[in-house]
Design an enzyme around this catalytic site. Structure first.
Site, PDB file in Angstrom:
ATOM      1  N   GLY A   1     -60.446  45.794  20.677  1.00 26.51           N
ATOM      2  CA  GLY A   1     -61.358  45.935  19.539  1.00 26.51           C
ATOM      3  C   GLY A   1     -61.355  47.328  18.936  1.00 26.51           C
ATOM      4  O   GLY A   1     -62.271  47.705  18.213  1.00 26.51           O
TER       5      GLY A   1
ATOM      6  N   ASN B   1     -57.527  39.328  21.751  1.00 20.81           N
ATOM      7  CA  ASN B   1     -56.611  39.538  20.628  1.00 20.81           C
ATOM      8  C   ASN B   1     -56.949  38.492  19.580  1.00 20.81           C
ATOM      9  O   ASN B   1     -56.837  37.295  19.821  1.00 20.81           O
ATOM     10  CB  ASN B   1     -55.165  39.378  21.104  1.00 20.81           C
ATOM     11  CG  ASN B   1     -54.178  39.548  19.964  1.00 20.81           C
ATOM     12  OD1 ASN B   1     -54.340  38.960  18.899  1.00 20.81           O
ATOM     13  ND2 ASN B   1     -53.157  40.352  20.183  1.00 20.81           N
TER      14      ASN B   1
ATOM     15  N   ASP C   1     -67.201  42.767   6.768  1.00 21.78           N
ATOM     16  CA  ASP C   1     -66.247  43.255   5.756  1.00 21.78           C
ATOM     17  C   ASP C   1     -65.571  42.110   5.005  1.00 21.78           C
ATOM     18  O   ASP C   1     -65.414  42.165   3.785  1.00 21.78           O
ATOM     19  CB  ASP C   1     -65.207  44.219   6.368  1.00 21.78           C
ATOM     20  CG  ASP C   1     -64.363  43.635   7.488  1.00 21.78           C
ATOM     21  OD1 ASP C   1     -64.691  42.534   8.004  1.00 21.78           O
ATOM     22  OD2 ASP C   1     -63.352  44.271   7.860  1.00 21.78           O
TER      23      ASP C   1
ATOM     24  N   ASP D   1     -60.465  48.038   9.100  1.00 17.32           N
ATOM     25  CA  ASP D   1     -59.602  48.811  10.007  1.00 17.32           C
ATOM     26  C   ASP D   1     -58.590  49.645   9.218  1.00 17.32           C
ATOM     27  O   ASP D   1     -58.336  50.810   9.520  1.00 17.32           O
ATOM     28  CB  ASP D   1     -58.843  47.861  10.953  1.00 17.32           C
ATOM     29  CG  ASP D   1     -59.773  46.863  11.618  1.00 17.32           C
ATOM     30  OD1 ASP D   1     -60.998  47.078  11.565  1.00 17.32           O
ATOM     31  OD2 ASP D   1     -59.274  45.856  12.160  1.00 17.32           O
TER      32      ASP D   1
ATOM     33  N   HIS E   1     -68.359  42.176  11.468  1.00 17.10           N
ATOM     34  CA  HIS E   1     -68.094  40.865  10.863  1.00 17.10           C
ATOM     35  C   HIS E   1     -68.774  40.729   9.500  1.00 17.10           C
ATOM     36  O   HIS E   1     -69.302  39.666   9.170  1.00 17.10           O
ATOM     37  CB  HIS E   1     -68.534  39.718  11.792  1.00 17.10           C
ATOM     38  CG  HIS E   1     -67.594  39.519  12.942  1.00 17.10           C
ATOM     39  ND1 HIS E   1     -66.370  38.895  12.803  1.00 17.10           N
ATOM     40  CD2 HIS E   1     -67.690  39.878  14.242  1.00 17.10           C
ATOM     41  CE1 HIS E   1     -65.763  38.870  13.979  1.00 17.10           C
ATOM     42  NE2 HIS E   1     -66.537  39.473  14.861  1.00 17.10           N
TER      43      HIS E   1
HETATM   44  C1  GLA Z   1     -61.551  42.879  13.146  1.00 11.09           C
HETATM   45  C2  GLA Z   1     -61.086  42.763  11.703  1.00 11.09           C
HETATM   46  C3  GLA Z   1     -61.994  43.564  10.783  1.00 11.09           C
HETATM   47  C4  GLA Z   1     -63.446  43.178  10.995  1.00 11.09           C
HETATM   48  C5  GLA Z   1     -63.809  43.239  12.482  1.00 11.09           C
HETATM   49  C6  GLA Z   1     -65.192  42.707  12.759  1.00 11.09           C
HETATM   50  O1  GLA Z   1     -61.389  44.184  13.594  1.00 11.09           O
HETATM   51  O2  GLA Z   1     -59.763  43.232  11.580  1.00 11.09           O
HETATM   52  O3  GLA Z   1     -61.589  43.387   9.456  1.00 11.09           O
HETATM   53  O4  GLA Z   1     -63.692  41.931  10.456  1.00 11.09           O
HETATM   54  O5  GLA Z   1     -62.904  42.476  13.258  1.00 11.09           O
HETATM   55  O6  GLA Z   1     -66.146  43.519  12.150  1.00 11.09           O
END
Ligand code: GLA
Length: 477
Positions: free
Chosen positions: A154, A244, A54, A201, A52
């Site tokens: 996740g 989700n 990025d 991601d 959390h």
């Molecule tokens: C999800 C979002 C990422 C990031 C993570 C938490 O996967 O797509 O961009 O914020 O949560 O680190």
């Protein structure tokens, strides 16, 4: 310097042992009565640390998994402009639409978006980009999908699908296959589904390298390999609580809280709050202070446990409409209370942990590998504690897994957005890893009725860093 372009592997040799690919080829032929022209592979990811942060512009440390999305693709034989989508898993319904009428359906609260919407995000992201450069010929295409990344866990199954669609479209529309560009476009195109993710991601999906994790920075996206201690073995354990992030407003609420915290700090430090959106931008570009100094500023200025919408409107001297437009998202527009101090503190302290983690891995040599693994484990434990207490994105199932891990003696943390999904744990050898997995089986999965119907090695497994996205023309033997 290594090229940033994605290489198209022509005549990649596939042997019959690669069952998934062979099955996908056969499924494609059966469904579309024509041969697949090329294949696309995009991995899921696990984030080792930097959760959390990025979307606040701070670096993260993910690596790619061996679980992935595989696509078999051909241009439409009728030269029409239709996208035809079929999934090998029958629970995911087939879908088709014209390239000119892409409509992404946002999920109703509490429900998941239909799977094809993620694919459409990737297509639309690339088409919108091409469109800005001029008109383009309409080309339809046929796609068969095979995915083995656990959904809502996740591990980035949705982003892998978005990225695979973006790569397919870019290839079909002759866009240069630049990894950074594809990662950036895929990240912004996933916002069409309503969640405002930060780009981790998609960046790791394209920039991952076998054998190392990546230290990923944003704006612009860039990746630097992180060499992990040779004995370190990471384990992923699925809590089996599905999460989700597009189905609830939890994720966007955190994005919004970080944005408001940024603007409030900017206001309190006499900076133009209207133009500053991210904590990282405020820290490095505007205030130009070290992470620790920024942490002290947060503690000094954000003193309250809860800020209400009314008091924030009064501090910023703005009306409700402007507050909603500048600060909120459609699915958080009714929110009235915001925990700015806690969220901002998590972000900055997690950013400090990421730097520390990187420093430890950079400086680990053979003599003090054990010490490096201990330090990395400790950072992972603190990361989880902060995600639970300050960011409030854990789940009781995750807490149970973390408790078992702690008692066993390994560092573990939730990975991905949280509110369910997986933990990632660090063990110091294959032997410890095997014992740890056996302990999780005995103390967690054996007690869960739903785990009995699942294959154990799909829900709890050791993992090694894999390569990023691939595109290839296959030769089957
Ligand atoms: C999800 C979002 C990422 C990031 C993570 C938490 O996967 O797509 O961009 O914020 O949560 O680190």
């Amino acid at each position: 310097m290594e090229s940033d372009d994605l290489f198209v592997n022509v005549n990649k040799h596939i042997d019959a042992a690669d069952e998934r690919l062979v099955q996908l080829r056969d499924f494609f032929f059966k469904e579309f009565s024509t041969k697949a022209e090329f294949f696309v592979k995009v991995p899921g990811r696990v984030n080792l640390i930097g959760e959390h942060v990025d979307y606040s512009g701070f670096p993260v440390c993910p690596m790619a998994l061996s679980q992935n999305i595989l696509l078999a693709v051909a241009t439409s034989p009728n030269n029409d402009d239709i996208i035809h989508l079929k999934n090998m898993q029958s629970k995911y319904k087939s879908f088709k639409c014209s390239i000119d009428h892409i409509k992404i359906e946002l999920p109703k609260p509490g429900t998941y978006p239909g799977w094809h919407n993620y694919f459409l995000c990737g297509v639309k992201g690339i088409l919108d980009y091409i469109h800005k450069m001029g008109d383009y010929p309409r080309k339809g295409f046929l796609v068969a999908v095979s995915g083995n990344i656990p959904p809502a866990a996740g591990l980035s199954s949705s982003s892998a699908l978005v990225c695979s669609a973006a790569l397919t479209t870019a290839f079909l529309y002759d866009l240069p296959l630049n990894k950074t560009l594809l990662a950036t476009l895929s990240a912004s195109s996933e916002h069409y589904i309503g969640t405002q993710g930060g780009g981790m991601d998609q960046a790791i999906a394209f920039l991952a390298k076998k054998g190392c994790a990546q230290y990923i920075e944003f704006n612009p996206v860039r990746a630097t390999p992180i060499q992990l201690p040779p004995d370190a073995v990471f384990v992923i354990a699925n809590s089996l609580a599905e999460a989700n992030k597009a189905a609830t407003s939890d994720f966007n609420k955190r994005v919004v809280e970080c944005r408001i915290a940024t603007k409030l700090l900017a206001k309190f430090t006499d900076r133009p709050w209207q133009d500053i959106e991210k904590l990282g931008q405020l820290q490095s570009e505007v205030l130009d202070v070290e992470l620790e100094e920024f942490e002290a500023l947060i503690k000094k200025h954000l003193t309250k446990d809860v800020y209400t919408k009314d008091e924030l409107m009064s501090i910023f001297h703005i009306h409700e409409k402007e507050f909603e437009e500048k600060m909120l998202t459609p699915n958080t527009k009714d929110e009235k209370e915001f925990k700015l101090k806690q969220r901002a503190l998590h972000v900055i302290q997690e950013a400090i942990r990421v730097e520390h983690f990187r420093h430890v891995t950079d400086n680990a040599d053979d003599d003090d590998e054990e010490d490096a693994i201990d330090q990395m484990s400790e950072l992972m434990k603190r990361s989880h504690k902060s995600l639970r207490n300050l960011y409030e994105c854990s789940h009781e199932n995750l807490e149970e897994l973390i408790k078992i891990s702690k008692e066993f003696g390994v560092g573990a943390r939730l990975t991905g957005a949280g509110w369910g999904g997986c933990i990632v744990a660090l063990t110091d050898s294959i032997t410890t890893c095997d014992r740890y997995i056996a302990t999780l089986n005995e103390c967690y999965y054996d007690l869960m009725p739903q785990a009995k119907h699942l294959e154990f090695d799909q829900i709890c497994f050791a993992t090694e860093p894999q390569n990023g996205a691939e595109i290839f023309i296959a030769e089957f033997s």
